[in-house]
Design an enzyme around this catalytic site. Structure first.
Site, PDB file in Angstrom:
ATOM      1  N   HIS A   1      40.025  38.291  39.752  1.00 57.53           N
ATOM      2  CA  HIS A   1      39.392  38.200  38.441  1.00 57.53           C
ATOM      3  C   HIS A   1      39.643  36.859  37.779  1.00 57.53           C
ATOM      4  O   HIS A   1      40.637  36.187  38.048  1.00 57.53           O
ATOM      5  CB  HIS A   1      39.865  39.330  37.524  1.00 57.53           C
ATOM      6  CG  HIS A   1      41.351  39.485  37.448  1.00 57.53           C
ATOM      7  ND1 HIS A   1      42.061  40.252  38.337  1.00 57.53           N
ATOM      8  CD2 HIS A   1      42.268  38.975  36.599  1.00 57.53           C
ATOM      9  CE1 HIS A   1      43.336  40.219  38.035  1.00 57.53           C
ATOM     10  NE2 HIS A   1      43.505  39.433  36.987  1.00 57.53           N
TER      11      HIS A   1
ATOM     12  N   CYS B   1      50.116  42.188  32.021  1.00 55.22           N
ATOM     13  CA  CYS B   1      49.963  41.143  33.032  1.00 55.22           C
ATOM     14  C   CYS B   1      49.386  39.908  32.348  1.00 55.22           C
ATOM     15  O   CYS B   1      48.875  39.997  31.232  1.00 55.22           O
ATOM     16  CB  CYS B   1      49.063  41.601  34.179  1.00 55.22           C
ATOM     17  SG  CYS B   1      47.337  41.874  33.732  1.00 55.22           S
TER      18      CYS B   1
END
Length: 639
Positions: free
Chosen positions: A67, A179
């Site tokens: 991503h 994250c």
């Protein structure tokens, strides 16, 4: 917006052709571009690769979620791709990857987009759902599976909440997941923890720190009644609220892959008790170890070193340039003592570099203290570093001063803990800095005396090294650079080298720094050479990465060799150490000096003997490559 709106049929790949990680990324990015979802392939792909460089998004169990969130993305999109043969994607479990979800988020992604992405991440924790996706044959079938799964998920969450509200007999834990990008791993860890807790009969509340902000925030009441705390995070989260609680602190990937282990430890009574530092903004890096004394000291030290290095590198190169300018413009033999300051232009560079160098020790001590005691430690640490500098205690004195300042502030926080809450504000701006400065400053005046003797003795010893002694020291430091490739041992050697520059400017640079940089350049260069000579010992992905290691090696980026060492440490690291030690020893034995603390071949002109230096690095890299190639088994035989 729901998941169906993100899973665009036109950018799905139902039969991914790639068999390697890089080829898979290229194929998916090309499809994303062809579908009109991104405007610039290279910009978006670089975002994907930058994320992969932090840690692989191959999550294991056959799933990968590469991503990126950048300006090349026109509209939030999730590309679904399926591989029938599997792809070697450097997954966390070492197994092939079959399902890919490449997430493209625009820089201004709104909450609606982010919530949909979070919902997608949560669904992938369900193994039955994943198995159904592997059997899907069309884009329409993939979309339908997600719609059904999303509806089922909502019903399960509602039922789970009702059960939890009506059952107070269960053990209860709280957790935080986070994250760096906050798009995928945050929510996958959340769902894995919740799913596993349900199976274990444990009640849980999970707070997520994602791109959409903090969701499901833990209240003081939640934390108070919790039997344990889990922090699965790779970025800073609020920590002081957990003061006095048994806390398990792990990377976010452990929340995804080891939820049962984390829950069991949180409830076992063996988890360490977390102690806050009394400030409202306390935070921690979630990927730290369990909080042992050694890991905390290393974290505090690296906080100081990482903030110090830009001053060392920038200042050191500016000073080195002043010497080069004077050498180029010419200095009379009678004025050689003024080298670096003789010509006006050289003097400018020298002053600029000297200004940056002057902050080196205060910054080191200040940020060590800040890591220990947060912001109140910063001023006291800076003062301790400055006193070490003016008192002649040097790098070692600043090191001790930083830790001293930090723990003095911790002591003061405990001392003033009983003061009325109305004085909380004045403690930070008056009590901590004033009393901390007086106590630490007084201690530093005493510490400076023995530390100056030690520092002067060490500097005289190092400056007096030549021949065999310098070769042995160079070999030791060069070998240290290759043992853990950027880890604590590598950093210790590098910091030792940078500290030696300040005391060796008058002699034309540091032999120690030259040996350290030579040792650090060898491993990635050795990998490049080995992939050329021993082609049957490396996978195609590794061969492709060989050229990257050439650039990294020439640039003194030792970490480029980490993937190769991690994949086969017992056969690769010994070769690295031998080659690096050989290069460092040859440089030390020849007394080659370096004025810059970084730069690789790009600072070759700042070496006292550039050609010989590069030759020694080449020799070390070749020896290292041969040892690695001889020890490694052909790829078809690797266990």
């Amino acid at each position: 917006m729901n998941i169906k709106d993100l899973l665009i049929k036109d950018v799905m790949i139902m039969n991914l052709q790639a068999t390697t990680k890089r080829a898979a990324i290229d194929e998916m990015v090309e499809k994303m571009y062809a579908g009109g979802r991104i405007t610039d392939k290279e910009v978006y792909k670089q975002g994907i690769l930058d994320r992969e460089a932090q840690t692989s998004t191959g999550l294991g169990d056959g799933i990968a979620m590469p991503h990126a969130k950048n300006s090349a993305v026109k509209e939030a999109t999730v590309l679904f791709a399926k591989s029938s043969q599997g792809v070697d994607y450097d997954a966390l479990d070492g197994q092939p990857t079959f399902l890919f979800f490449m997430i493209a988020a625009p820089e201004g992604a709104n909450d609606t987009h982010l919530q949909a992405l979070a919902a997608l991440s949560r669904l992938l924790v369900n193994p039955d759902f994943v198995a159904q996706l592997k059997q899907a044959n069309s884009p329409e079938e993939v979309q339908e599976l997600f719609i059904t799964a999303e509806q089922q998920k909502q019903l399960e969450e509602q039922q789970e909440q009702r059960v939890q509200n009506n059952d107070s007999s269960k053990k209860f834990i709280v957790a935080v997941t986070a994250c760096p990008t906050g798009i995928a791993h945050t929510y996958m860890a959340e769902d894995a923890l919740k799913k596993t807790a349900k199976e274990m009969g444990v009640a849980i509340k999970v707070e997520t720190n994602g791109s959409e902000g903090i969701k499901n925030r833990l209240t003081a009441e939640d934390i108070e009644k919790a039997d344990g705390v889990i922090v699965a995070a790779d970025k800073k989260v609020e920590m002081n609220r957990f003061d006095g609680k048994e806390l398990v602190n792990r990377p976010v990937s452990d929340g995804i892959r080891k939820p049962a282990e984390l829950i069991e430890l949180a409830l076992s009574g063996d988890a360490p008790v977390f102690h806050g530092n009394g400030t409202e903004a306390s935070a921690t890096e979630g990927n730290s170890a369990e909080g042992s004394i050694g890991s905390r000291i290393y974290k505090d030290l690296m906080n100081g070193v990482s903030h110090m290095l830009p001053f060392v590198i920038g200042g050191g190169i500016a000073i080195a340039l002043s010497f080069m300018i004077d050498q180029f413009m010419g200095v009379p033999d009678t004025q050689l003592a003024s080298l670096g300051n003789y010509n006006e232009m050289a003097s400018w560079f020298n002053q600029i570099g000297g200004a940056a160098f002057g902050f080196m020790l205060p910054v080191l001590a200040g940020f060590i203290a800040s890591s220990i005691a947060d912001r109140p430690g910063l001023i006291v640490g800076f003062a301790a570093g400055a006193l070490a500098n003016t008192g002649g205690a040097g790098f070692l004195g600043a090191l001790i001063g930083g830790f001293l300042a930090g723990y003095v502030i911790i002591f003061l926080k405990k001392l003033f803990k009983g003061l009325p809450k109305s004085l909380d504000g004045i403690k930070t701006i008056l009590f901590y800095p004033v009393f901390g400065l007086l106590i630490t400053g007084g201690a530093m005046l005493l510490i400076n005396v023995p530390m100056k003797i030690i520092n002067d003795g060490l500097n005289n010893f190092l400056l007096g090294l030549d021949g065999t002694n310098a070769a042995l020291l160079g070999a030791l430091l060069g070998g240290m650079m290759a043992i853990d490739l950027g880890g604590p041992i590598n950093k210790a050697a590098y910091v030792f080298g940078t500290a030696s520059i300040a005391t060796s400017l008058a002699e034309g640079g540091s032999v120690i720094m030259a040996s350290v940089m030579a040792g650090g350049m060898v491993p990635p260069l050795a990998i490049f050479i080995a992939t050329l000579i021993f082609k049957n010992k490396f996978t195609q992905d590794q061969k492709d990465a060989g050229l990257t290691n050439l650039v990294m090696g020439l640039s003194f980026v030792t970490e480029g060799a980490i993937p190769f060492a991690a994949a086969d440490p017992l056969r690769v690291i010994p070769g690295f150490v031998v080659g690096s030690a050989l290069a460092g020893g040859l440089v030390g034995g020849m007394g080659i000096r370096l004025l810059a603390p970084h730069g690789g071949v790009f600072v070759a002109l700042l070496l006292s003997n550039p050609l010989m230096y590069l030759l020694f690095i080449f020799i070390g890299a070749v020896v290292s490559a041969v040892i690695v190639g001889m020890l490694k088994k052909p790829v078809t035989q690797v266990a």
